[in-house]
Enzyme design. Sequence first.
Site, PDB file in Angstrom:
ATOM      1  N   TYR E 166       0.830  -1.190   0.000  1.00  0.00           N
ATOM      2  CA  TYR E 166       0.000   0.000   0.000  1.00  0.00           C
ATOM      3  C   TYR E 166       0.864   1.238   0.000  1.00  0.00           C
ATOM      4  O   TYR E 166       1.553   1.515   0.985  1.00  0.00           O
ATOM      5  CB  TYR E 166      -0.882   0.014   1.259  1.00  0.00           C
ATOM      6  CG  TYR E 166      -2.042  -0.945   1.246  1.00  0.00           C
ATOM      7  CD1 TYR E 166      -2.556  -1.471   0.064  1.00  0.00           C
ATOM      8  CD2 TYR E 166      -2.662  -1.302   2.441  1.00  0.00           C
ATOM      9  CE1 TYR E 166      -3.642  -2.343   0.073  1.00  0.00           C
ATOM     10  CE2 TYR E 166      -3.744  -2.165   2.451  1.00  0.00           C
ATOM     11  CZ  TYR E 166      -4.235  -2.684   1.265  1.00  0.00           C
ATOM     12  OH  TYR E 166      -5.300  -3.531   1.281  1.00  0.00           O
ATOM     13  N   LYS E 200      -0.455  -7.762  -3.257  1.00  0.00           N
ATOM     14  CA  LYS E 200      -1.818  -7.251  -3.393  1.00  0.00           C
ATOM     15  C   LYS E 200      -1.735  -5.753  -3.611  1.00  0.00           C
ATOM     16  O   LYS E 200      -1.131  -5.040  -2.805  1.00  0.00           O
ATOM     17  CB  LYS E 200      -2.572  -7.537  -2.085  1.00  0.00           C
ATOM     18  CG  LYS E 200      -3.963  -6.939  -2.023  1.00  0.00           C
ATOM     19  CD  LYS E 200      -4.478  -6.901  -0.579  1.00  0.00           C
ATOM     20  CE  LYS E 200      -5.919  -6.419  -0.523  1.00  0.00           C
ATOM     21  NZ  LYS E 200      -6.366  -6.119   0.840  1.00  0.00           N
TER      22      LYS E 200
END
Lengths: 297, 297, 297, 297, 297
Positions: E166, E200
């Site tokens: 992230y 991810k």
Amino acid sequence: MTTRPQLRQLGLNTGKKARLHRILFQHGVRNGTAIFLPYDQGLEHGPRDFFANPLASDPSYIVKLAVRGGFNGIALQIGLAEKFFWDYAGEIPLILKLNGRTDIPSDAEPVSPVHASVADAVRLGADAVGYTMYVGSPAQERDFEQFRQVREDAHRFGLPLVVWAYPRGSAIDSKGGKDSFYAVDYAARTAAELGADIVKVNFPRPELQAGARAEYARTFSPQQAIEAVVRSANRTYVLVSGGEKADDAAMLDKARMAMEAGGLGLIFGRNVWQRSYDDSLALVDQLKEILAKYPAS
Amino acid sequence: MTTRPQLRQLGLNTGKKARLHRILFQHGVRNGTAIFLPYDQGLEHGPRDFFANPLASDPSYIVKLAVRGGFNGIALQIGLAEKFFWDYAGEIPLILKLNGRTDIPSDAEPVSPVHASVADAVRLGADAVGYTMYVGSPAQERDFEQFRQVREDAHRFGLPLVVWAYPRGSAIDSKGGKDSFYAVDYAARTAAELGADIVKVNFPRPELQAGARAEYARTFSPQQAIEAVVRSANRTYVLVSGGEKADDAAMLDKARMAMEAGGLGLIFGRNVWQRSYDDSLALVDQLKEILAKYPAS
Amino acid sequence: MTTRPQLRQLGLNTGKKARLHRILFQHGVRNGTAIFLPYDQGLEHGPRDFFANPLASDPSYIVKLAVRGGFNGIALQIGLAEKFFWDYAGEIPLILKLNGRTDIPSDAEPVSPVHASVADAVRLGADAVGYTMYVGSPAQERDFEQFRQVREDAHRFGLPLVVWAYPRGSAIDSKGGKDSFYAVDYAARTAAELGADIVKVNFPRPELQAGARAEYARTFSPQQAIEAVVRSANRTYVLVSGGEKADDAAMLDKARMAMEAGGLGLIFGRNVWQRSYDDSLALVDQLKEILAKYPAS
Amino acid sequence: MTTRPQLRQLGLNTGKKARLHRILFQHGVRNGTAIFLPYDQGLEHGPRDFFANPLASDPSYIVKLAVRGGFNGIALQIGLAEKFFWDYAGEIPLILKLNGRTDIPSDAEPVSPVHASVADAVRLGADAVGYTMYVGSPAQERDFEQFRQVREDAHRFGLPLVVWAYPRGSAIDSKGGKDSFYAVDYAARTAAELGADIVKVNFPRPELQAGARAEYARTFSPQQAIEAVVRSANRTYVLVSGGEKADDAAMLDKARMAMEAGGLGLIFGRNVWQRSYDDSLALVDQLKEILAKYPAS
Amino acid sequence: MTTRPQLRQLGLNTGKKARLHRILFQHGVRNGTAIFLPYDQGLEHGPRDFFANPLASDPSYIVKLAVRGGFNGIALQIGLAEKFFWDYAGEIPLILKLNGRTDIPSDAEPVSPVHASVADAVRLGADAVGYTMYVGSPAQERDFEQFRQVREDAHRFGLPLVVWAYPRGSAIDSKGGKDSFYAVDYAARTAAELGADIVKVNFPRPELQAGARAEYARTFSPQQAIEAVVRSANRTYVLVSGGEKADDAAMLDKARMAMEAGGLGLIFGRNVWQRSYDDSLALVDQLKEILAKYPAS
């Protein structure tokens, strides 16, 4: 009314289950509920908390009160546990509190430093350990890291882990405050997500909405709020904290609501011992009457 | 008059009890009281403390004074303990001071860094270890964490743990100051909660109330204050510190009040050695006369 | 004239005594005094220190100079010790410097990070280890903590511990400065209290009194100042540092005063090698003549 | 022309000598010089470095280029080393880069965090390890401390240690900047003092004098500057870094000067792979022609 | 269309390959693609995420949904994994999430503290571990350091390592923001460079160019952007995150583009469970239809 999960549903290892069973079914009301006596205020607030009842300054007085009052356990810091628990060792479960702090410095970025170990608890014959987590603290990184070691050790030694989940710090102050429904609900969930077996929370105050997330900016009754908190904690048992000494009727009311919501029980300190010995015992009787109505299914 | 707890009431392990017994009953007045000579000022304040009596700069002089004066023990940092205690090793108990700092940098957020270990103390034949805790420091998190290791090691090796409980830091300055009754009372309790066997405090000054908690903003006599402090410490023995050199009569008065309150004894450095050798011995005699009146029950 | 303590009075363990004996009686003037060659300036100041004598940039040149000049030892950082000491290994004692820093960033809160271990020193056949302590630094907490490990390891392996005791940091700047009598005196004592076997200090300048403690705000001669410093260090031997290259006569004068005060000897780097090879050797001869007048008693 | 030190002069342990011999004499030009391909830009700058030649985004492409180009080694971070080196394992030496950072946050106080270990390098069959040191960073304390562990492990396992010595941070910016002669010279020396076996530096720019130390505020030719840097590093071999893609002629010129100065060789990344595959190989040939003129003596 | 790398090309050790094979070929669509159900929102955002579908507050409900929906795995924090996974243990792969934080304090310098270990994952029978890395955070130094331990342990125990990459922190906010193509591309590469097996990411938004690097300040289609991200990750498999609940058609579109680009699959939480149970299952069917079109080659 929400249903409290059964001990056998919790996925606990054998040691944790054994000790929780002892705490919940061989002490207190012996029906799977619990009332604990916390006695860490001498560290957390200083001796000023004892001015209302100077006898309460003496740990011997308190341990005796816990035994005579038939509590499910007493929570002590390591120093008092070392010097005072041995008088009554075996007569009442000990929750060794592993961290703590004075309230002298600013609590804008609080962390409660660990000053005792799960191994200390094992050595002292404690049946559980306690940890204060300041949920939402700007210093949560250190908090979570030190909690990790406590959780791992508690698992390794099979001791149930009780988390004092306290929303605190400047970030909480600006998001509804430490007793807001938002803050208490999040705190209960955080303890559950991180591995608490039991979580101690303050009773949520849904009317505190200034700065809280949109989802909480609606009207909730206290009963709705405490039920949501218990649901958020789910298989982590919930204890409602007494906090500062308050009006007895209001306090009993909260106790009832908490049990109705599926809570495990109560952890009341100042409300208990900031009155005379006999009054303390009388109050405990009233609280235990409430607990008696909520036996494990 | 409060009663000092007996050694056998303290729940100490065998090693701690053995060494405390040696300190309290085989040295000094040999009646369960104690007078200690602290000699860490060379580090804590620098050599300036020796200008009043240049001979006191020499650790040999001080150790000899402690032996001849019949003290219950002498507190030294590791460097001096290594190089000077061996001359008199076995003749007087050594309290190895495990942490310390210079007073050169700001003490707004003080922590006293640990620079020696309990294992060092064992190796040197010390009978106790000493630790300075800055109660109320904004840096209490690090303080408590490093104290934890000291406490655990002291327990493991059976060495009594003496805590110099000093209220310090910006948060204390704004809450009555380091010698206020509030601060000293809280400091004594903190040491007890965290596991000190003996706590060293300054004599509280109840007239310092600016900024202190409401409970302390009343009139207390010095005797009331010191009694409260001893009660807060409970099964942790209390030593009253001499601090800066002061008027002898006032100092003897405080010593008397401390013993009357149930204190264990005194820890006097500059008041003792900032005068001639003979005057030092004479003063010690006066102090021991006081202690003689308060034998263990 | 103060008397330098004898090696057998210092309470050293066998390994430390063996190695110190080798350094003090089998090298240099062989009379219990010492002159060391420090060569850490390439790290501490960068290559600019070698512009005055570009040959000095080459560690081989310096090690050879130390051997030919008959020094008691040479101080090197780990990198140079690994790659250059092996040429002359066994011919001169090595003091492995365990920490160091560049002077590029601010030194308002200096700590000299440890980048080599006592075990490295043992492996390289060093006879001592060196550690820079920035006495009075706002970061003294970290400094003392890392020093603790060095001291323990040096004790465990029996290596004498030489402390470069440098008053530094913003707190020192406002209290008389790094060369003030107050600062140097406190630094020497701090090293002694914390366990140095030998302390290296700058020659104190008693005329720097601005901001220093009251006790130092009087007139002291340089001889008085250096004697006080040696007394403060007591059983920790004192080496006087040369510092930046200075007038030879003044330097020899300081060397004489230091020895008269009971110092152990000298540690001169830039004053030695910031001149031609032959001039370096000639200067060393002059310094050793001084040392020869102060044999161990 | 300065002479490059011989491998047998460096005091290296057996493992380091064995692996350096393999790198310098069994790969590349096989004459004791070296040309390395660094491929850490994906982490250090992000994928934007690959926009000039999108194929270079694929580590397979780069490893193949390094093998076909006959490099002395390729430098990779742990993630790419794990997933891409095994295709060609044994065909070309691997330098496992042990630390690294993104360039997203501020680099006012940079430290390059260690994210792989020397043990990882051993496991992967690497022949050397790489470490980025930000010489002059205000955070040099942490940098040196983590470097210590790397150096110790590299010694223990016998892996040559290549230090990317980069002057960086706000303190460097105000003292001439990261490419100034002062900064590069100090950086090379720092790596040598702390234990690098090989140091990678940018080519110094002696015209950058603003803020640098007085000694460097004179006119130096580029050749003089790089010679001084190689002298400062001495028995630590010097690699000149290519840096951003630049004019080929200027780059070849710098390569020649570096070798003339006694450098070990080159470490060129973007200059090599930010062009077509065939152009890359052609450039490498030109660079190896230069290296061929500087065989080990 | 980019080709997804085959499992046997990744250089994984046996344990990682065995577990990834189980996840990719024995669950979900069983064709080498994956759809995961993340359930860490109770910690990351608090119980407010469950207000849209209160049943989703109950981890039992979610684990059952993951099993019935035929997900390739479910991601849980340690607390929920301990208390809820055992009901369905063995029926669905568990990704134990090792770090996490509340969103209460500022995320200007975020690090997600590690509160569980790879050993916990092994003990619980998990098939993978998850780690959130805040790429670009000013605190990346601590992030990378703690990640190193996780990576090493995951390798040692043979557990695939899934990195939630992230982009976050003040530095990202000023360089295009957390969803910009620049940020997502860099984040994917960083995870690959540091050793993630699966990364991810959020779907990149190439229109966010304010503050981003020049290379990204051009027009890219979403398909071009996601392909570049998958190329940057290369042998690290890419999962596209669902993020906040969004329009179904747009979401399915992104899923298709991600698979077309060579992605491994999807990790959708709120988009799945913030609707009724039956609607959740229906959506999962639609997503799995997409995955079915992209079998491993």
